[in-house]
Design a protein around this motif. Structure first.
Motif, PDB file in Angstrom:
ATOM      1  N   GLU A  25      24.739  -3.557 -11.745  1.00 55.36           N
ATOM      2  CA  GLU A  25      24.903  -2.954 -13.080  1.00 55.36           C
ATOM      3  C   GLU A  25      23.747  -3.340 -14.000  1.00 55.36           C
ATOM      4  OE1 GLU A  25      29.791  -2.615 -13.244  1.00 55.36           O
ATOM      5  OE2 GLU A  25      28.817  -4.491 -13.814  1.00 55.36           O
ATOM      6  N   ARG A  26      23.276  -4.580 -13.868  1.00 57.66           N
ATOM      7  CA  ARG A  26      22.152  -5.015 -14.711  1.00 57.66           C
ATOM      8  C   ARG A  26      20.852  -4.351 -14.267  1.00 57.66           C
ATOM      9  NH1 ARG A  26      23.635  -9.580 -17.733  1.00 57.66           N
ATOM     10  NH2 ARG A  26      25.880  -9.347 -18.093  1.00 57.66           N
ATOM     11  N   ILE A  27      20.713  -4.111 -12.961  1.00 58.09           N
ATOM     12  CA  ILE A  27      19.525  -3.382 -12.474  1.00 58.09           C
ATOM     13  C   ILE A  27      19.559  -1.963 -13.017  1.00 58.09           C
ATOM     14  CG2 ILE A  27      18.462  -2.372 -10.412  1.00 58.09           C
ATOM     15  CD1 ILE A  27      19.345  -4.945  -8.901  1.00 58.09           C
ATOM     16  N   ARG A  28      20.726  -1.362 -13.053  1.00 55.70           N
ATOM     17  CA  ARG A  28      20.859  -0.008 -13.616  1.00 55.70           C
ATOM     18  C   ARG A  28      20.437  -0.007 -15.092  1.00 55.70           C
ATOM     19  NH1 ARG A  28      26.774   2.312 -13.375  1.00 55.70           N
ATOM     20  NH2 ARG A  28      27.083   0.448 -14.649  1.00 55.70           N
ATOM     21  N   GLU A  29      20.823  -1.076 -15.809  1.00 54.54           N
ATOM     22  CA  GLU A  29      20.526  -1.142 -17.247  1.00 54.54           C
ATOM     23  C   GLU A  29      19.055  -1.441 -17.510  1.00 54.54           C
ATOM     24  OE1 GLU A  29      23.147  -4.177 -18.730  1.00 54.54           O
ATOM     25  OE2 GLU A  29      24.915  -3.182 -17.887  1.00 54.54           O
ATOM     26  N   THR A  30      18.490  -2.353 -16.708  1.00 52.76           N
ATOM     27  CA  THR A  30      17.134  -2.843 -17.005  1.00 52.76           C
ATOM     28  C   THR A  30      16.051  -2.143 -16.191  1.00 52.76           C
ATOM     29  OG1 THR A  30      17.265  -4.533 -15.270  1.00 52.76           O
ATOM     30  CG2 THR A  30      18.096  -5.145 -17.464  1.00 52.76           C
ATOM     31  N   PHE A  58      25.389  -1.966   3.693  1.00 48.96           N
ATOM     32  CA  PHE A  58      25.707  -0.542   3.728  1.00 48.96           C
ATOM     33  C   PHE A  58      24.661   0.229   4.518  1.00 48.96           C
ATOM     34  CE2 PHE A  58      27.619  -2.207  -0.206  1.00 48.96           C
ATOM     35  CZ  PHE A  58      28.945  -1.891   0.047  1.00 48.96           C
ATOM     36  N   ALA A  59      25.052   1.419   4.980  1.00 48.62           N
ATOM     37  CA  ALA A  59      24.144   2.242   5.774  1.00 48.62           C
ATOM     38  C   ALA A  59      23.062   2.874   4.901  1.00 48.62           C
ATOM     39  CB  ALA A  59      24.930   3.335   6.497  1.00 48.62           C
ATOM     40  N   GLU A  60      23.349   2.990   3.606  1.00 47.90           N
ATOM     41  CA  GLU A  60      22.370   3.540   2.662  1.00 47.90           C
ATOM     42  C   GLU A  60      21.932   2.457   1.695  1.00 47.90           C
ATOM     43  OE1 GLU A  60      23.286   7.321   0.620  1.00 47.90           O
ATOM     44  OE2 GLU A  60      25.112   7.332   1.825  1.00 47.90           O
ATOM     45  N   PRO A  61      20.686   2.517   1.224  1.00 45.11           N
ATOM     46  CA  PRO A  61      20.232   1.517   0.244  1.00 45.11           C
ATOM     47  C   PRO A  61      20.920   1.699  -1.108  1.00 45.11           C
ATOM     48  CG  PRO A  61      18.513   3.151   0.631  1.00 45.11           C
ATOM     49  CD  PRO A  61      19.597   3.431   1.626  1.00 45.11           C
ATOM     50  N   VAL A  62      21.146   0.597  -1.807  1.00 45.96           N
ATOM     51  CA  VAL A  62      21.781   0.651  -3.133  1.00 45.96           C
ATOM     52  C   VAL A  62      20.745   0.766  -4.246  1.00 45.96           C
ATOM     53  CG1 VAL A  62      23.874  -0.589  -2.440  1.00 45.96           C
ATOM     54  CG2 VAL A  62      21.860  -1.881  -3.245  1.00 45.96           C
ATOM     55  N   VAL A  63      19.506   0.394  -3.956  1.00 49.27           N
ATOM     56  CA  VAL A  63      18.431   0.545  -4.942  1.00 49.27           C
ATOM     57  C   VAL A  63      17.208   1.143  -4.258  1.00 49.27           C
ATOM     58  CG1 VAL A  63      19.230  -1.472  -6.245  1.00 49.27           C
ATOM     59  CG2 VAL A  63      17.346  -1.706  -4.594  1.00 49.27           C
ATOM     60  N   SER A  64      16.386   1.776  -5.061  1.00 49.28           N
ATOM     61  CA  SER A  64      15.085   2.228  -4.560  1.00 49.28           C
ATOM     62  C   SER A  64      14.032   1.666  -5.496  1.00 49.28           C
ATOM     63  CB  SER A  64      15.020   3.752  -4.562  1.00 49.28           C
ATOM     64  OG  SER A  64      15.174   4.231  -5.876  1.00 49.28           O
ATOM     65  N   ALA A  65      12.965   1.171  -4.935  1.00 52.89           N
ATOM     66  CA  ALA A  65      11.958   0.481  -5.752  1.00 52.89           C
ATOM     67  C   ALA A  65      10.666   1.272  -5.792  1.00 52.89           C
ATOM     68  CB  ALA A  65      11.690  -0.900  -5.182  1.00 52.89           C
ATOM     69  N   LEU A  77      18.700   2.119  -9.377  1.00 53.53           N
ATOM     70  CA  LEU A  77      19.912   2.208  -8.586  1.00 53.53           C
ATOM     71  C   LEU A  77      19.917   3.585  -7.903  1.00 53.53           C
ATOM     72  CD1 LEU A  77      22.197   0.071  -8.534  1.00 53.53           C
ATOM     73  CD2 LEU A  77      23.460   1.536 -10.111  1.00 53.53           C
ATOM     74  N   THR A  78      20.286   3.643  -6.641  1.00 50.97           N
ATOM     75  CA  THR A  78      20.434   4.941  -5.971  1.00 50.97           C
ATOM     76  C   THR A  78      21.795   5.535  -6.346  1.00 50.97           C
ATOM     77  OG1 THR A  78      21.474   3.942  -4.046  1.00 50.97           O
ATOM     78  CG2 THR A  78      19.070   4.154  -4.001  1.00 50.97           C
ATOM     79  N   ALA A  79      21.956   6.826  -6.038  1.00 49.42           N
ATOM     80  CA  ALA A  79      23.267   7.458  -6.269  1.00 49.42           C
ATOM     81  C   ALA A  79      24.330   6.714  -5.465  1.00 49.42           C
ATOM     82  CB  ALA A  79      23.218   8.921  -5.857  1.00 49.42           C
ATOM     83  N   PHE A  80      23.924   6.235  -4.300  1.00 45.59           N
ATOM     84  CA  PHE A  80      24.890   5.480  -3.489  1.00 45.59           C
ATOM     85  C   PHE A  80      25.234   4.148  -4.162  1.00 45.59           C
ATOM     86  CE2 PHE A  80      25.791   2.217  -0.282  1.00 45.59           C
ATOM     87  CZ  PHE A  80      26.992   2.727   0.177  1.00 45.59           C
ATOM     88  N   GLY A  81      24.228   3.492  -4.737  1.00 44.76           N
ATOM     89  CA  GLY A  81      24.485   2.244  -5.458  1.00 44.76           C
ATOM     90  C   GLY A  81      25.477   2.454  -6.590  1.00 44.76           C
ATOM     91  N   GLU A  82      25.350   3.602  -7.259  1.00 49.31           N
ATOM     92  CA  GLU A  82      26.307   3.947  -8.323  1.00 49.31           C
ATOM     93  C   GLU A  82      27.718   4.043  -7.761  1.00 49.31           C
ATOM     94  OE1 GLU A  82      26.004   4.350 -11.517  1.00 49.31           O
ATOM     95  OE2 GLU A  82      23.890   4.776 -11.949  1.00 49.31           O
ATOM     96  N   ARG A  83      27.822   4.610  -6.559  1.00 47.72           N
ATOM     97  CA  ARG A  83      29.157   4.780  -5.951  1.00 47.72           C
ATOM     98  C   ARG A  83      29.757   3.425  -5.578  1.00 47.72           C
ATOM     99  NH1 ARG A  83      27.951   8.349  -1.219  1.00 47.72           N
ATOM    100  NH2 ARG A  83      29.940   7.573  -0.405  1.00 47.72           N
ATOM    101  N   VAL A  84      28.904   2.519  -5.114  1.00 48.67           N
ATOM    102  CA  VAL A  84      29.405   1.186  -4.762  1.00 48.67           C
ATOM    103  C   VAL A  84      29.990   0.511  -6.008  1.00 48.67           C
ATOM    104  CG1 VAL A  84      28.731  -1.136  -4.019  1.00 48.67           C
ATOM    105  CG2 VAL A  84      27.878   0.877  -2.780  1.00 48.67           C
ATOM    106  N   ILE A  85      29.242   0.593  -7.120  1.00 45.91           N
ATOM    107  CA  ILE A  85      29.747   0.019  -8.372  1.00 45.91           C
ATOM    108  C   ILE A  85      31.068   0.674  -8.751  1.00 45.91           C
ATOM    109  CG2 ILE A  85      29.365  -0.157 -10.864  1.00 45.91           C
ATOM    110  CD1 ILE A  85      26.358  -0.314 -10.290  1.00 45.91           C
TER     111      ILE A  85
END
Lengths: 139, 139
Positions: A25-30, A58-65, A77-85
Motif C-alpha cells: 500500500e505504501r509503494i502504491r502511495e509513494t 504469486f505467479a504474477e509480479p505484485v510490482v513493476s519497476a 504496483l501491478t493490477a495484480f498487486g492491487e488485487r492482492v491488497i
C-alpha cells in the motif's frame, strides 16, 4: 477497538500478513520501494526482500519497476498487486465481521488495568515462580 | 490447505494468538505447565511468562495451580480458561468460513514452485538490487 491481525499461510510455504500488505500500500502511495520503506521505518534491503518474496509467492509480479535510477527507479504496483491488497483487506473485514460477537464476549472478560502493569489476581489461583520477579512480561 | 493465523489485539495492550492458546490446550491435556512447555519445545520460564501474561490480560485467571511440588505442582485450566480457548478457536473457524472465497481466489494466483526456491518471474517486471544475491528470502 479490538483488532485482528491475520496472516494467510499458503500450502506452498508462502504467507502474507499485515506487514507485506502495508508495504504494498505504501509503494502504491509513494511509487517507490525506498520511500515506502522509509514511511515504515524499514530498511530498503528489508523492503526489497519482502517485495521479492511477494513476487515469488504469486505467479504474477505484485510490482513493476522502472529501469535505472537509484534503487532501480520508481516502482509501481501491478493490477495484480492491487488485487492482492484488495483480497487481503477483504479477508480482514470479513473475518472481523464474522468474529464480532466472540470478540465482544472476550472484551467483557478483560482486565482493564493490564496496560498499567497490574499485579496478577491476588486470590492464590496461580502460584508464581519465585525465581521470577513480579510484573515481568513475556519476551 | 490455506490457513489463517489470527492474533487478537485488545485495546488494553493485551493480545492472544495461536501460541498462547495452544499452550493453554497443552496445559489442559498435560495438567502441567512444564509438561505442556516440553510438548511445545518451549522453556518452562517462557511458558510460565505466557500463562502469567494471560492471567493479567483477563480479569479471571486462565489456570489454577496446585500448591507445592516442582514448578508449583499440577496446573489445571480454569472454566474461564476453557472459554478463552473456545472463543479463540471459534474466531478462527468463523474467520476462515467468512474468508473462504477470497482465499480460494488467492490460491489460484500462487506460484506452485515457491517452496522449491524458484527464481523470480523472468519478465523484467522487477529489476532486482544487484547488491543482493538471488534467492535470498526475507529474514
Amino acid at each position: 477497538m479490538t483488532r485482528l491481525r491475520i496472516r494467510i499461510d499458503f500450502d506452498t510455504g508462502g504467507s502474507i500478513g499485515p506487514g507485506k500488505v502495508m508495504l504494498l500500500e505504501r509503494i502504491r502511495e509513494t511509487g517507490s520501494i525506498s520511500a515506502a520503506a522509509r514511511t515504515l521505518d524499514m530498511s530498503y534491503r528489508r523492503a526489497w526482500l519482502l517485495v521479492d518474496d511477494l513476487n515469488r509467492i504469486f505467479a504474477e509480479p505484485v510490482v513493476s519497476a522502472a529501469v535505472g535510477g537509484k534503487h532501480g527507479g520508481g516502482t509501481a504496483l501491478t493490477a495484480f498487486g492491487e488485487r492482492v491488497i484488495e483480497h487481503y483487506r477483504a479477508v480482514e473485514r470479513d473475518a472481523f465481521g464474522a468474529a464480532t460477537a466472540r470478540l465482544a464476549a472476550l472484551e467483557e472478560t478483560l482486565n482493564a488495568d493490564y496496560g498499567a502493569g497490574s499485579d496478577p489476581p491476588d486470590d492464590g489461583s496461580f502460584s508464581g515462580d519465585p525465581a521470577l520477579k513480579p510484573g515481568c512480561k513475556p519476551s
